[in-house]
Design a protein around this motif. Structure first.
Motif, PDB file in Angstrom:
ATOM      1  N   THR A 167       0.869  -1.021  -0.135  1.00 21.94           N
ATOM      2  CA  THR A 167      -0.161   0.366   0.271  1.00 21.94           C
ATOM      3  C   THR A 167       1.080   1.166   0.485  1.00 21.94           C
ATOM      4  O   THR A 167       1.957   1.497   0.503  1.00 21.94           O
ATOM      5  N   ALA A 168       0.569   1.924  -0.558  1.00 20.65           N
ATOM      6  CA  ALA A 168       1.561   4.413  -0.831  1.00 20.65           C
ATOM      7  C   ALA A 168      -0.166   4.880  -0.230  1.00 20.65           C
ATOM      8  O   ALA A 168      -1.362   4.664  -0.667  1.00 20.65           O
ATOM      9  N   ALA A 169       0.660   5.869  -0.364  1.00 22.12           N
ATOM     10  CA  ALA A 169      -0.195   6.967   0.108  1.00 22.12           C
ATOM     11  C   ALA A 169      -1.171   7.626  -0.723  1.00 22.12           C
ATOM     12  O   ALA A 169      -0.712   8.253  -1.459  1.00 22.12           O
ATOM     13  N   ALA A 170      -2.297   7.434  -0.834  1.00 26.69           N
ATOM     14  CA  ALA A 170      -2.609   8.790  -1.988  1.00 26.69           C
ATOM     15  C   ALA A 170      -2.651   9.732  -2.278  1.00 26.69           C
ATOM     16  O   ALA A 170      -2.664  10.469  -0.759  1.00 26.69           O
ATOM     17  N   ASP A 171      -3.380  10.834  -2.864  1.00 24.30           N
ATOM     18  CA  ASP A 171      -3.297  11.861  -2.988  1.00 24.30           C
ATOM     19  C   ASP A 171      -4.157  12.878  -1.809  1.00 24.30           C
ATOM     20  O   ASP A 171      -3.756  13.600  -1.063  1.00 24.30           O
ATOM     21  N   ASP A 172      -4.814  11.650  -1.608  1.00 21.78           N
ATOM     22  CA  ASP A 172      -6.262  12.665  -0.332  1.00 21.78           C
ATOM     23  C   ASP A 172      -5.604  11.796   1.070  1.00 21.78           C
ATOM     24  O   ASP A 172      -6.834  11.563   2.282  1.00 21.78           O
ATOM     25  N   GLY A 173      -4.499  10.888   0.926  1.00 14.44           N
ATOM     26  CA  GLY A 173      -3.888  10.410   2.394  1.00 14.44           C
ATOM     27  C   GLY A 173      -4.693   9.109   2.599  1.00 14.44           C
ATOM     28  O   GLY A 173      -3.880   8.686   3.122  1.00 14.44           O
ATOM     29  N   MET A 174      -5.701   8.785   1.452  1.00 13.21           N
ATOM     30  CA  MET A 174      -5.622   7.626   1.532  1.00 13.21           C
ATOM     31  C   MET A 174      -4.908   6.298   1.432  1.00 13.21           C
ATOM     32  O   MET A 174      -4.080   6.827   0.522  1.00 13.21           O
ATOM     33  N   PRO A 175      -4.711   5.439   2.106  1.00 15.12           N
ATOM     34  CA  PRO A 175      -4.105   4.284   1.460  1.00 15.12           C
ATOM     35  C   PRO A 175      -4.674   3.742   0.256  1.00 15.12           C
ATOM     36  O   PRO A 175      -5.413   3.118  -0.050  1.00 15.12           O
ATOM     37  N   ARG A 176      -3.736   2.894  -0.821  1.00 14.08           N
ATOM     38  CA  ARG A 176      -4.045   2.660  -2.556  1.00 14.08           C
ATOM     39  C   ARG A 176      -3.016   1.841  -2.625  1.00 14.08           C
ATOM     40  O   ARG A 176      -1.837   1.224  -1.863  1.00 14.08           O
ATOM     41  N   LEU A 177      -4.052   0.165  -3.204  1.00 11.85           N
ATOM     42  CA  LEU A 177      -3.281  -0.527  -3.298  1.00 11.85           C
ATOM     43  C   LEU A 177      -2.389  -0.953  -5.083  1.00 11.85           C
ATOM     44  O   LEU A 177      -3.252   0.044  -5.522  1.00 11.85           O
ATOM     45  N   GLU A 178      -0.654  -1.156  -4.607  1.00 15.86           N
ATOM     46  CA  GLU A 178      -0.121  -0.943  -5.137  1.00 15.86           C
ATOM     47  C   GLU A 178       0.503  -2.758  -5.871  1.00 15.86           C
ATOM     48  O   GLU A 178       0.487  -2.637  -4.716  1.00 15.86           O
ATOM     49  N   ALA A 179       1.068  -2.617  -7.085  1.00 14.05           N
ATOM     50  CA  ALA A 179       1.344  -3.796  -7.033  1.00 14.05           C
ATOM     51  C   ALA A 179       2.369  -4.433  -8.644  1.00 14.05           C
ATOM     52  O   ALA A 179       1.993  -3.603  -9.039  1.00 14.05           O
ATOM     53  N   ALA A 180       3.408  -5.120  -8.735  1.00 13.56           N
ATOM     54  CA  ALA A 180       4.196  -5.141 -10.176  1.00 13.56           C
ATOM     55  C   ALA A 180       4.376  -6.523  -9.812  1.00 13.56           C
ATOM     56  O   ALA A 180       4.697  -7.423  -8.905  1.00 13.56           O
ATOM     57  N   GLY A 181       4.360  -7.269 -10.941  1.00 12.03           N
ATOM     58  CA  GLY A 181       4.187  -8.207 -11.908  1.00 12.03           C
ATOM     59  C   GLY A 181       5.913  -8.764 -12.783  1.00 12.03           C
ATOM     60  O   GLY A 181       6.264  -8.059 -13.161  1.00 12.03           O
ATOM     61  N   PHE A 182       6.211 -10.639 -12.029  1.00 16.25           N
ATOM     62  CA  PHE A 182       7.527 -10.012 -12.620  1.00 16.25           C
ATOM     63  C   PHE A 182       7.180 -11.729 -13.411  1.00 16.25           C
ATOM     64  O   PHE A 182       6.447 -12.752 -12.802  1.00 16.25           O
ATOM     65  N   VAL A 183       8.116 -12.080 -14.187  1.00 19.15           N
ATOM     66  CA  VAL A 183       7.796 -13.521 -14.877  1.00 19.15           C
ATOM     67  C   VAL A 183       9.619 -14.043 -15.113  1.00 19.15           C
ATOM     68  O   VAL A 183      10.935 -12.916 -15.217  1.00 19.15           O
ATOM     69  N   LEU A 184      10.304 -15.151 -14.359  1.00 20.12           N
ATOM     70  CA  LEU A 184      11.285 -15.687 -14.919  1.00 20.12           C
ATOM     71  C   LEU A 184      10.885 -16.541 -15.975  1.00 20.12           C
ATOM     72  O   LEU A 184      10.306 -17.404 -16.032  1.00 20.12           O
ATOM     73  N   ASP A 185      12.346 -16.545 -16.227  1.00 18.97           N
ATOM     74  CA  ASP A 185      12.296 -17.591 -17.922  1.00 18.97           C
ATOM     75  C   ASP A 185      13.226 -18.867 -18.007  1.00 18.97           C
ATOM     76  O   ASP A 185      14.153 -17.811 -18.092  1.00 18.97           O
ATOM     77  N   GLN A 186      13.086 -19.739 -17.800  1.00 17.95           N
ATOM     78  CA  GLN A 186      14.331 -20.770 -17.861  1.00 17.95           C
ATOM     79  C   GLN A 186      14.273 -21.216 -19.024  1.00 17.95           C
ATOM     80  O   GLN A 186      14.798 -23.180 -18.671  1.00 17.95           O
ATOM     81  N   SER A 187      13.131 -21.541 -19.731  1.00 19.10           N
ATOM     82  CA  SER A 187      13.254 -21.423 -21.259  1.00 19.10           C
ATOM     83  C   SER A 187      14.959 -22.382 -21.612  1.00 19.10           C
ATOM     84  O   SER A 187      15.109 -23.640 -22.011  1.00 19.10           O
ATOM     85  N   GLU A 188      15.810 -21.464 -22.155  1.00 21.06           N
ATOM     86  CA  GLU A 188      16.947 -22.067 -21.655  1.00 21.06           C
ATOM     87  C   GLU A 188      17.999 -22.700 -21.258  1.00 21.06           C
ATOM     88  O   GLU A 188      18.606 -23.308 -22.164  1.00 21.06           O
ATOM     89  N   LEU A 189      17.175 -22.971 -20.113  1.00 21.78           N
ATOM     90  CA  LEU A 189      18.233 -23.720 -19.507  1.00 21.78           C
ATOM     91  C   LEU A 189      18.182 -25.511 -19.249  1.00 21.78           C
ATOM     92  O   LEU A 189      17.998 -26.594 -18.635  1.00 21.78           O
ATOM     93  N   LEU A 190      16.287 -25.590 -20.167  1.00 17.08           N
ATOM     94  CA  LEU A 190      15.538 -26.814 -20.251  1.00 17.08           C
ATOM     95  C   LEU A 190      16.468 -27.499 -21.569  1.00 17.08           C
ATOM     96  O   LEU A 190      15.669 -27.593 -22.868  1.00 17.08           O
ATOM     97  N   ASP A 191      16.668 -28.892 -21.592  1.00 16.29           N
ATOM     98  CA  ASP A 191      16.398 -29.408 -22.896  1.00 16.29           C
ATOM     99  C   ASP A 191      16.639 -31.181 -22.298  1.00 16.29           C
ATOM    100  O   ASP A 191      16.984 -31.621 -21.950  1.00 16.29           O
ATOM    101  N   LEU A 192      15.439 -31.290 -22.483  1.00 16.97           N
ATOM    102  CA  LEU A 192      14.637 -32.383 -22.196  1.00 16.97           C
ATOM    103  C   LEU A 192      14.945 -33.108 -23.743  1.00 16.97           C
ATOM    104  O   LEU A 192      13.967 -34.678 -23.714  1.00 16.97           O
TER     105      LEU A 192
END
Length: 271
Positions: A183-208
């Motif tokens: 959470t972070a403070a919005a302009d009105d002082g009330m908390p707002r929800l924030e989020a961030a998304g990430f992806v890890l790709d290991q495709s190049e490390l798999l050889d089956l």
């Protein structure tokens, strides 16, 4: 073991644990301060959710051994046989230290609970800058979060694609996702929800291709900051309010397929 599990109201703004879209069957497994939703068909987690109180984290000694969860049939968990005599690591989804906060005894119990195989997923054992970055993303978000709160909820899992390569009877995920919310403070002082998304790709490390795991010498993890709405589609999950809370502004998205490649913490967009 006290198993209260993930708390939807931990941030002061309700953030429900993400659920599989389309009614996919999962097993809900609460542990101290985190929950695993396990896909029994894939024998791996569909999603994990953990509450982290950064202001109360303890430096708990590493204790605990990997073990199966007795609440599930053995055949629904990818266990030790998957990781024997190969280049696969038992990668923690909920990191060992994440639930380790509060009183000393409860912190130790929570960190030891991260060693259930239900909280593991196969990751290629090679270490490099991208994997180090992946492991440090939660710390980076905690440092950014409001110093008076420093509470973060984190959701992590393999992306269980239909065409993942099969090894020892288990489809090995090529990608993993992580979504951090605070959470972070919005302009009105009330908390707002924030989020961030990430992806890890290991495709190049798999050889089956030969029916056994091989790790190419020049393979590498790649880490991206990705729109949360796209993660929801890739992982077939309902991410609820996290999609609208995404701090990754569309004009800033660059790179492969619209994803923002990350080399170091300074590349992460959190505002």
């Amino acid at each position: 073991m006290t198993s209260a599990g993930y708390d939807d109201d931990f941030l002061g703004i309700r953030v429900p644990l993400p659920r599989p879209a389309g009614g996919r069957e999962v097993r809900e497994l609460p542990y101290p301060r985190f929950t695993v939703l396990l896909d029994p068909a894939r024998t791996l987690a569909a999603v994990t959710g953990v509450n982290i109180d950064g202001a109360a984290l303890r430096d708990v000694p590493r204790t605990g051994e990997w073990r199966l969860d007795s609440r599930l049939p053995v055949g629904e968990q990818a266990g030790p046989e998957l990781y024997a005599a190969n280049d696969l690591d038992r990668g923690h989804l909920v990191r060992r230290r994440d639930p380790g906060w509060g009183g000393a005894a409860e912190a130790r119990q929570a960190t030891e609970a991260t060693f259930f195989y239900t909280n593991a997923a196969p990751q290629a054992a090679a270490f490099n800058q991208s994997k180090d970055l992946w492991l440090g993303l939660e710390d980076h978000v905690l440092q950014y979060a409001d110093a008076t709160a420093q509470r973060v909820s984190v959701f992590t899992a393999p992306i269980l694609a239909n065409d993942d390569p099969v090894y020892r009877g288990v489809a090995i995920p090529r990608r993993f996702f992580k979504v951090a919310a605070w959470t972070a403070a919005a302009d009105d002082g009330m908390p707002r929800l924030e989020a961030a998304g990430f992806v890890l790709d290991q495709s190049e490390l798999l050889d089956l291709r030969q029916g056994a795991l091989a790790v190419p010498r020049l393979g590498a993890f790649r880490t991206f900051q990705v729109p949360i709405a796209e993660i929801a589609g890739l992982a077939a999950l309902d991410l609820g309010p996290l999609t609208d809370a995404d701090v990754l502004a569309a004009p800033a998205v660059r790179g492969e397929g619209g994803w923002r490649p990350l080399i170091g913490p300074g590349d992460v967009q959190l505002r």
